[in-house]
Design an enzyme around this catalytic site. Structure first.
Site, PDB file in Angstrom:
ATOM      1  N   HIS A 176      -6.238  -7.299  -0.278  1.00 50.34           N
ATOM      2  CA  HIS A 176      -7.040  -5.928  -0.409  1.00 50.34           C
ATOM      3  C   HIS A 176      -6.146  -5.731  -1.846  1.00 50.34           C
ATOM      4  O   HIS A 176      -4.117  -6.310  -1.922  1.00 50.34           O
ATOM      5  CB  HIS A 176      -5.996  -4.877   0.394  1.00 50.34           C
ATOM      6  CG  HIS A 176      -6.654  -5.243   2.246  1.00 50.34           C
ATOM      7  ND1 HIS A 176      -5.807  -5.937   2.811  1.00 50.34           N
ATOM      8  CD2 HIS A 176      -7.586  -5.156   1.667  1.00 50.34           C
ATOM      9  CE1 HIS A 176      -6.941  -6.262   4.287  1.00 50.34           C
ATOM     10  NE2 HIS A 176      -8.365  -5.805   3.082  1.00 50.34           N
ATOM     11  N   ASP A 221      -4.580 -12.747   3.878  1.00 54.58           N
ATOM     12  CA  ASP A 221      -5.500 -12.233   4.924  1.00 54.58           C
ATOM     13  C   ASP A 221      -7.357 -12.617   3.905  1.00 54.58           C
ATOM     14  O   ASP A 221      -7.407 -11.873   4.582  1.00 54.58           O
ATOM     15  CB  ASP A 221      -5.157 -10.741   5.200  1.00 54.58           C
ATOM     16  CG  ASP A 221      -4.746  -9.672   4.181  1.00 54.58           C
ATOM     17  OD1 ASP A 221      -4.568 -10.420   2.577  1.00 54.58           O
ATOM     18  OD2 ASP A 221      -5.450  -8.665   4.106  1.00 54.58           O
ATOM     19  N   HIS A 271       1.118  -0.863  -0.128  1.00 52.14           N
ATOM     20  CA  HIS A 271      -0.009   0.401   0.544  1.00 52.14           C
ATOM     21  C   HIS A 271       0.719   1.166  -0.249  1.00 52.14           C
ATOM     22  O   HIS A 271       0.227   1.820  -0.194  1.00 52.14           O
ATOM     23  CB  HIS A 271      -0.992  -0.323   1.462  1.00 52.14           C
ATOM     24  CG  HIS A 271      -1.894  -1.165   1.582  1.00 52.14           C
ATOM     25  ND1 HIS A 271      -2.775  -1.562   0.360  1.00 52.14           N
ATOM     26  CD2 HIS A 271      -2.333  -1.840   2.279  1.00 52.14           C
ATOM     27  CE1 HIS A 271      -3.474  -2.442   0.731  1.00 52.14           C
ATOM     28  NE2 HIS A 271      -3.288  -2.740   1.686  1.00 52.14           N
ATOM     29  N   ASP A 316      -2.812 -10.449  -2.112  1.00 51.80           N
ATOM     30  CA  ASP A 316      -2.680 -10.072  -0.456  1.00 51.80           C
ATOM     31  C   ASP A 316      -4.516  -9.884  -0.835  1.00 51.80           C
ATOM     32  O   ASP A 316      -4.785  -9.728  -2.066  1.00 51.80           O
ATOM     33  CB  ASP A 316      -2.397  -8.983  -0.447  1.00 51.80           C
ATOM     34  CG  ASP A 316      -2.651  -8.380   0.768  1.00 51.80           C
ATOM     35  OD1 ASP A 316      -2.177  -9.102   1.530  1.00 51.80           O
ATOM     36  OD2 ASP A 316      -3.770  -7.937   1.199  1.00 51.80           O
TER      37      ASP A 316
HETATM   38 ZN   LIG Z   1      -4.015  -6.915   3.252  1.00 53.28          ZN
END
Ligand SMILES: [Zn+2]
Length: 321
Positions: A170, A257, A131, A168
């Site tokens: 996200h 996750d 991120h 991931d």
């Molecule tokens: Zn994540």
């Protein structure tokens, strides 16, 4: 015949010194402790060689990040401030050093792949990176490990065409930002749909910009998406796109996750899925990269599910065909 191929894990004790506030924060040192414990008890353990990460140089990181941001990050940590840019991004006095070692752990991994005959490297690092943007910390990430690694692979070893496969839960907004105009780095992400999930980017319509149109591939999955939906995305979109791109090297942004027990996403992946993903990533490395693959730890916050899923991923990766 041995049942597993050798695996190199890059580690550093200082990763545990990055204190995110004493236990309540999901991105905690315990994550790595549990992974370590799980692997020590695993049938894979005799096949694992551990290597210590080196520190990344400022010039390595400046291939993407802005210098004033790096100074600000260092100063914020050393001054004893407890977060940067947002309360999510907790830091401590030791964090800057840990960040340099995390990104350095990816560069060390590439050196082992290119110079020491390793084929499968897992950089078991924290803090995570996908991120982090050019001049901003976000989502527990400070420096974008995968971005710096891809650029290092190009600059140091002349591997031009790199694919970054990010599963991931996200979207890796920072990786996309770094490469969306670059036709030589193909960013592929399978993640929970941005309407429902942090950081709110990664719609299927985001396909790259200018000369980079076509080398960004976003595959958002609805909340509740399970193993079969993930594997369908891999077969239907990711593998054909890689066949067209023909990468010279592959980096996996390995976040765990999306596990059904992990409440950081609404995805419903099983532990077993990560074993299948490991086999599929190894097959891609065999097809395009002479078997060489760098996997970098990103998210994964349910401690037991994280440790079990990492083990299963590595078992899949190292399984002999
Ligand atoms: Zn994540």
């Amino acid at each position: 015949m041995t049942p597993y191929r050798p695996l190199t894990i890059i580690n550093h004790p200082h990763y545990l010194a990055h204190d995110t506030g004493g236990g309540d924060h999901p991105e905690c040192p315990e994550r790595l402790r549990l992974i370590d414990r799980q692997l020590k008890a695993s049938p894979l353990f005799p096949y694992i060689t551990e290597k210590i990460a080196r520190k990344a140089l400022r010039e390595d990181i400046l291939v993407y990040h802005a210098e004033p941001y790096l100074f600000r990050l260092e100063e914020t940590a050393l001054k004893g401030q407890t977060y940067i840019d947002h309360h999510d991004n907790q830091i401590c006095f030791e964090s800057y050093e840990a960040i340099l070692l995390a990104v350095g752990g990816c560069l060390t991994g590439i050196d082992w792949l290119e110079e020491q005959g390793s084929d499968l490297v897992f950089s078991c690092i924290r803090p995570p990176g996908h991120h982090a943007e050019r001049a901003m910390a976000l989502g527990f990430c400070f420096v974008n490990n995968a971005v710096v690694a891809a650029r290092y692979w190009q600059r140091r070893y002349g591997r031009r065409k790199i694919a970054v496969i990010d599963w991931d839960a996200h979207h890796g907004n920072g990786i996309q930002d770094a490469f969306e105009e670059d036709p030589d780095v193909f960013y592929i992400s399978i993640h929970e749909h941005p309407t429902f999930s942090f950081p709110g980017t990664g719609y299927a319509e985001e396909k790259g910009l200018g000369p980079g149109v076509g080398t960004t591939l976003n595959i958002p999955l609805p909340p509740g998406a399970d193993d079969s939906m993930f594997l369908r995305a891999l077969s239907k979109f990711v593998e054909p796109a890689l066949e067209l791109f023909q990468p010279e090297r592959i980096i996996v942004s390995a976040g765990f996750d999306g596990h059904v027990l992990d409440d950081m996403s609404g995805l419903s992946y099983s532990t077993e899925l990560y074993g299948v993903i490991g086999e599929r990533m190894a097959a891609l490395a065999d097809r395009y990269c002479q078997g060489k693959l760098l996997s970098i730890l990103e998210g994964g916050y349910h401690l037991e599910a994280l440790a079990a899923s990492v083990e299963r991923y590595l078992l899949g990766l190292a399984k002999c065909k």
